[in-house]
Design a protein around this motif. Structure first.
Motif, PDB file in Angstrom:
ATOM      1  N   UNK A  46       0.828  -1.204   0.000  1.00  0.00           N
ATOM      2  CA  UNK A  46       0.000   0.000   0.000  1.00  0.00           C
ATOM      3  C   UNK A  46       0.865   1.257   0.000  1.00  0.00           C
ATOM      4  N   UNK A  47       2.041   1.171   0.640  1.00  0.00           N
ATOM      5  CA  UNK A  47       2.944   2.308   0.697  1.00  0.00           C
ATOM      6  C   UNK A  47       3.759   2.468  -0.586  1.00  0.00           C
ATOM      7  N   UNK A  48       3.596   1.515  -1.514  1.00  0.00           N
ATOM      8  CA  UNK A  48       4.244   1.656  -2.815  1.00  0.00           C
ATOM      9  C   UNK A  48       5.445   0.770  -3.050  1.00  0.00           C
ATOM     10  N   UNK A  49       5.805  -0.096  -2.091  1.00  0.00           N
ATOM     11  CA  UNK A  49       6.950  -0.981  -2.272  1.00  0.00           C
ATOM     12  C   UNK A  49       6.532  -2.181  -3.121  1.00  0.00           C
ATOM     13  N   UNK A  50       7.385  -2.525  -4.085  1.00  0.00           N
ATOM     14  CA  UNK A  50       7.088  -3.617  -5.015  1.00  0.00           C
ATOM     15  C   UNK A  50       7.558  -4.937  -4.401  1.00  0.00           C
ATOM     16  N   UNK A  71       6.599   8.241  -4.485  1.00  0.00           N
ATOM     17  CA  UNK A  71       6.616   9.659  -4.127  1.00  0.00           C
ATOM     18  C   UNK A  71       6.500   9.831  -2.617  1.00  0.00           C
ATOM     19  N   UNK A  72       7.252  10.794  -2.094  1.00  0.00           N
ATOM     20  CA  UNK A  72       7.234  11.047  -0.655  1.00  0.00           C
ATOM     21  C   UNK A  72       6.099  12.010  -0.348  1.00  0.00           C
ATOM     22  N   UNK A  73       4.996  11.458   0.111  1.00  0.00           N
ATOM     23  CA  UNK A  73       3.827  12.260   0.459  1.00  0.00           C
ATOM     24  C   UNK A  73       3.551  12.052   1.946  1.00  0.00           C
ATOM     25  N   UNK A  74       3.653  13.120   2.719  1.00  0.00           N
ATOM     26  CA  UNK A  74       3.485  13.038   4.162  1.00  0.00           C
ATOM     27  C   UNK A  74       2.276  13.850   4.592  1.00  0.00           C
ATOM     28  N   UNK A  75       1.485  13.277   5.512  1.00  0.00           N
ATOM     29  CA  UNK A  75       0.407  14.074   6.083  1.00  0.00           C
ATOM     30  C   UNK A  75       0.960  14.949   7.203  1.00  0.00           C
ATOM     31  N   UNK A  76       0.093  15.720   7.870  1.00  0.00           N
ATOM     32  CA  UNK A  76       0.559  16.664   8.876  1.00  0.00           C
ATOM     33  C   UNK A  76       1.319  15.978  10.008  1.00  0.00           C
ATOM     34  N   UNK A  77       0.759  14.873  10.515  1.00  0.00           N
ATOM     35  CA  UNK A  77       1.395  14.189  11.640  1.00  0.00           C
ATOM     36  C   UNK A  77       2.734  13.589  11.230  1.00  0.00           C
ATOM     37  N   UNK A  78       2.819  13.039  10.018  1.00  0.00           N
ATOM     38  CA  UNK A  78       4.074  12.467   9.539  1.00  0.00           C
ATOM     39  C   UNK A  78       5.123  13.560   9.326  1.00  0.00           C
ATOM     40  N   UNK A  79       4.710  14.709   8.777  1.00  0.00           N
ATOM     41  CA  UNK A  79       5.639  15.823   8.579  1.00  0.00           C
ATOM     42  C   UNK A  79       6.179  16.318   9.920  1.00  0.00           C
ATOM     43  N   UNK A  80       5.293  16.417  10.903  1.00  0.00           N
ATOM     44  CA  UNK A  80       5.723  16.856  12.228  1.00  0.00           C
ATOM     45  C   UNK A  80       6.670  15.844  12.850  1.00  0.00           C
TER      46      UNK A  80
END
Length: 328
Positions: A46-50, A71-80
């Motif tokens: 789900x996170x994109x790893x093959x 692609x590195x897509x982070x939500x608010x909690x992950x960015x923090x």
């Protein structure tokens, strides 16, 4: 219980270390069930790893080298979380030279949404750090190199500078790296002396791989080994029983402050070192948890005296307080 994020990182590390793993092998290696392995594999996908798998009972999981770039897509909690982790790495030197962590933190901070930057700024206003323990700078490259030879179980020629500034070269078999909260230590077997040693990573001048693979028949518990080394010079020790499982006891009294051993499912024996009876008693009382001092008697009596004095002061303070008023 190990957190999901830590488990996924461990799983990803194992998948990267060799071409294929069966679910049973991964389960045994990680001390989890095969069902949990399958669920974690699905999460990685789900996170994109093959991650590919072969059908059948003996089919294995493989991490594809040619997988798509995620692609590195982070939500608010992950960015923090990433920002705080980078800042702490810069403050503590946990990954070696703090300049790389600081540079990455400053670059990321410029990209944060205002709402996340505001939360991070609130933390900056209240966080404080004690002075870092002095030591030689440790580059991330050296730390990564030591980690690599530990993982490969590869003998190295270790150029090392001791506390007196004297240089030496010896062959060692690297086993583990242990971070104490202040410094990194390399746990390795000294080949010539056939004994286990600890080496401060910031005093390693060079680690030259020899290409010779080694194996360990009876390696030590690396964290405990370092803890025993760090606590071996105290003039006085106290042995206490904490009514806590091992994991909880190690969070309360870190491995750098005591040596732990299991005493049943909900109890742990800890040996703590100190300069004298008074300092040991103060440390134990400040743990803020019920405990039994098994030895020595002098520390037991001092802990009892301080606990009674604390209880008496709380009783007096409570009696002097005005009774609470009802809400209006």
């Amino acid at each position: 219980m190990i957190s999901t994020s830590s488990r996924l990182l461990h799983l990803l590390s194992l998948l990267s270390s060799r071409p294929s793993w069966t679910a049973g092998e991964l389960a045994r290696r990680m001390s989890i069930t095969e069902r949990t392995v399958r669920r974690d594999i699905a999460r990685l996908r789900e996170l994109g790893y093959d991650v590919t798998s072969d059908p059948g009972r003996w089919g294995g999981y493989r991490l594809s080298d040619g997988g798509k770039q995620v692609p590195l897509v982070l939500d608010d909690e992950e960015s923090l979380a990433v920002s705080v982790a980078l800042r702490e790495a810069a403050q503590t030197g946990v990954i070696g030279d703090d300049q790389a962590a600081l540079s990455a933190f400053l670059k990321l901070r410029q990209l944060l949404p205002a709402r996340v930057a505001s939360r991070l700024g609130a933390m900056d206003d209240v966080f404080e750090h004690t002075t870092r323990v002095c030591g030689q700078p440790l580059s991330p490259g050296m730390l990564a190199g030591l980690a690599r030879v530990c993982r490969r179980c590869e003998r190295i020629e270790l150029a090392y500078r001791n506390m007196r500034g004297v240089d030496s070269v010896r062959e060692v078999d690297p086993y583990r790296l242990v971070f104490t909260g202040n410094r990194w230590y390399l746990v390795a077997r000294d080949v010539a002396r056939d004994t286990w040693r600890t080496f401060r990573a910031d005093r390693v001048v060079e680690a030259r791989p020899t290409g010779r693979a080694v194996s360990f028949d009876d390696p030590p518990d690396a964290a405990r080994f370092v803890a025993e080394m760090l606590t071996s010079d105290y003039p006085l020790y106290a042995t206490v029983r904490l009514p806590l499982p091992l994991a909880d006891a190690m969070r309360l009294v870190p491995p750098t402050a005591g040596v732990h051993r299991v005493d049943g499912p909900d109890s742990t024996i800890v040996e703590v070192g100190g300069q004298d009876t008074e300092s040991l008693a103060i440390y134990l009382v400040r743990l803020g948890t019920p405990l039994t001092v098994l030895a020595p008697g002098s520390v037991r009596e001092e802990v009892r005296r301080r606990a009674l004095a604390l209880a008496d002061s709380n009783t007096v303070a409570g009696a002097a307080d005005s009774p609470p008023r009802p809400d209006r």
